[in-house]
Structure formats: C-alpha cells, structure tokens
Design a protein around this motif. Structure first.
Motif, mmCIF file in Angstrom:
data_model
loop_
_atom_site.group_PDB
_atom_site.id
_atom_site.type_symbol
_atom_site.label_atom_id
_atom_site.label_comp_id
_atom_site.label_asym_id
_atom_site.label_seq_id
_atom_site.Cartn_x
_atom_site.Cartn_y
_atom_site.Cartn_z
ATOM 1 N N ARG A 94 35.444 36.776 -15.746
ATOM 2 C CA ARG A 94 34.329 37.269 -15.011
ATOM 3 C C ARG A 94 33.126 37.562 -16.224
ATOM 4 N NH1 ARG A 94 37.555 36.411 -11.622
ATOM 5 N NH2 ARG A 94 38.725 37.967 -10.267
ATOM 6 N N ALA A 127 32.634 33.976 -11.966
ATOM 7 C CA ALA A 127 33.893 34.507 -11.690
ATOM 8 C C ALA A 127 34.933 33.163 -11.571
ATOM 9 C CB ALA A 127 34.227 35.450 -10.856
ATOM 10 N N LEU A 169 26.986 37.376 -9.917
ATOM 11 C CA LEU A 169 28.281 37.349 -10.643
ATOM 12 C C LEU A 169 28.801 35.916 -11.006
ATOM 13 C CD1 LEU A 169 30.792 38.935 -11.266
ATOM 14 C CD2 LEU A 169 31.717 38.605 -8.891
#
Length: 221
Positions: free
Chosen positions: A192, A101, A99
């Motif tokens: 994101r 972010a 991820l």
C-alpha cells in the motif's frame, strides 16, 4: 517549507507507543495481519484503507495530533504495527485521498500508481510518499525499499511473515510512478502507498483560535 519525519517505531502487538510529537504533527499507523480480515482501526483515526485477501490484511490510519500525548488505541488482531510521525515546518499536513495498492503472489513486489481513480496532489508546499508491505515469507528482503524510498522499519515472524514500512525520506517526488523490487521467493503479499502533503495554513503556536481537524485531500479539491 518542508516535511520531516520526526519519529517512528514498530511492534508485534495491537498497541504501540507514539514517538515524541506535538500538536499539528501527522501520525500514520500501518497495521498488517496474517489473516484475510484486516486489523480494526480504533476510534479517533481516519481510515485510509482497511482490506485483505488471501490471508494477508492491512489497515492504514492517520490523525493530526491535538496534543503531545496521543495514544495508538487498540488495533485489534494486528500482527505488526508501524508508526511514523511527520511534521511540517510552516504549513498543515494531511493525506491525499488517492491510494496505491496491490495484492499478488510473486517474488516481485509492486508499488503501483494510484488504483482508486484519483491522482496524487501536485502544486503543494511539499509532499512525501509512505508505503507498507506485508508478505507471507520471513526470509525475503522485503525491507528493500523501492527506488525513491528508504526503509523505516521491519518486523518479522520466523517462518511465517515479514512486515515493513518505507517513505521517500525527503526526496522531492512530484508524483509516484510504479516501482518494483525483485526478491528471491514467490509468496503472497500486499503493498500500500499513500501521499502526505503540506499546504498553507495558520501557525500552531501562539494564542490563535485555530482548531485542528483531519482534512482529506484529493484530486477533486
């Protein structure tokens, strides 16, 4: 062997119509909110992330369609919903556990490398990157996509916020490196970014007994 985006949409609502799809398609919803508490991810969706701070909140959820009649469910308290439908031509689609972010107050929007200690998948049949951003400013050109991406859609509330999604739009990026977009006015924002990828698997057609499941991909697999 390639991924394609077959549909997309956005709305200032807590529910959204899923564009035309079929069993095996990957459906991603990004829900953004003008509040620190993020929208609620409905039952039946895999939660990729759900967090917020400084009056901006975001949740990203995804699922593999089991039918051609999937529904969004209710993303409680969402200010804006964005949906995208992706299809693999031969393999199975899923989402990496890695991820990217960021959350900051700035005129520069940063779409960073991974932040959760994992790395994006390599050596797969195909992969795309999907991003969303939400900023407490409605006049900045938040819809300007970072290098390597194209804007999918945009929602805004005059004088309050703007919400967008982007993806790599078939660009073959082996990995994601940090990209920035410089806007006009400094304001609080979140961004994101996730990876979707295709890997070998059985066909969805015919009379086989394959059952669709949500499979999490990560660096440790």
């Amino acid at each position: 062997m390639a991924i394609s985006r077959v549909g997309s949409g956005s709305a200032q609502a807590t529910t959204i119509t899923i564009p035309s799809h079929q069993a095996g398609d990957l459906i991603i919803i990004a829900a953004n909110r003008n509040n620190t508490t993020p929208p609620t991810v409905p039952s039946g969706w895999v939660t990729q992330i759900s967090s917020g701070a400084s009056n901006v909140g975001n949740s990203i959820g995804w699922k593999l369609a089991k039918t051609n009649a999937e529904t969004s469910g209710t993303w409680t308290n969402a200010s804006a919903l964005h949906v995208a439908v992706y299809r693999a031509d031969t393999g199975i689609l899923t989402v990496s556990s890695a991820l990217s972010a960021t959350l900051a107050t700035s005129a520069t929007i940063t779409y960073p490398t991974t932040v959760n200690g994992l790395t994006y998948r390599a050596g797969v049949l195909d992969n795309w990157y999907f991003a969303t951003a939400f900023q407490l400013n409605s006049t900045n050109s938040l819809e300007t996509a970072p290098t390597g991406m194209a804007n999918i859609n945009v929602e805004s509330s005059a004088g309050v916020w703007k919400s967008v999604t982007h993806d790599t739009n078939a660009s073959q990026l082996s990995s994601w490196t940090q990209q920035t977009v410089t806007l006009t006015t400094s304001a609080t924002y979140l961004a994101r970014l996730i990876q979707l990828f295709e890997f070998d698997g059985p066909d969805f057609g015919g009379g086989g007994g394959f059952r669709l499941v949500n499979i999490r991909g990560g660096a440790d697999q």
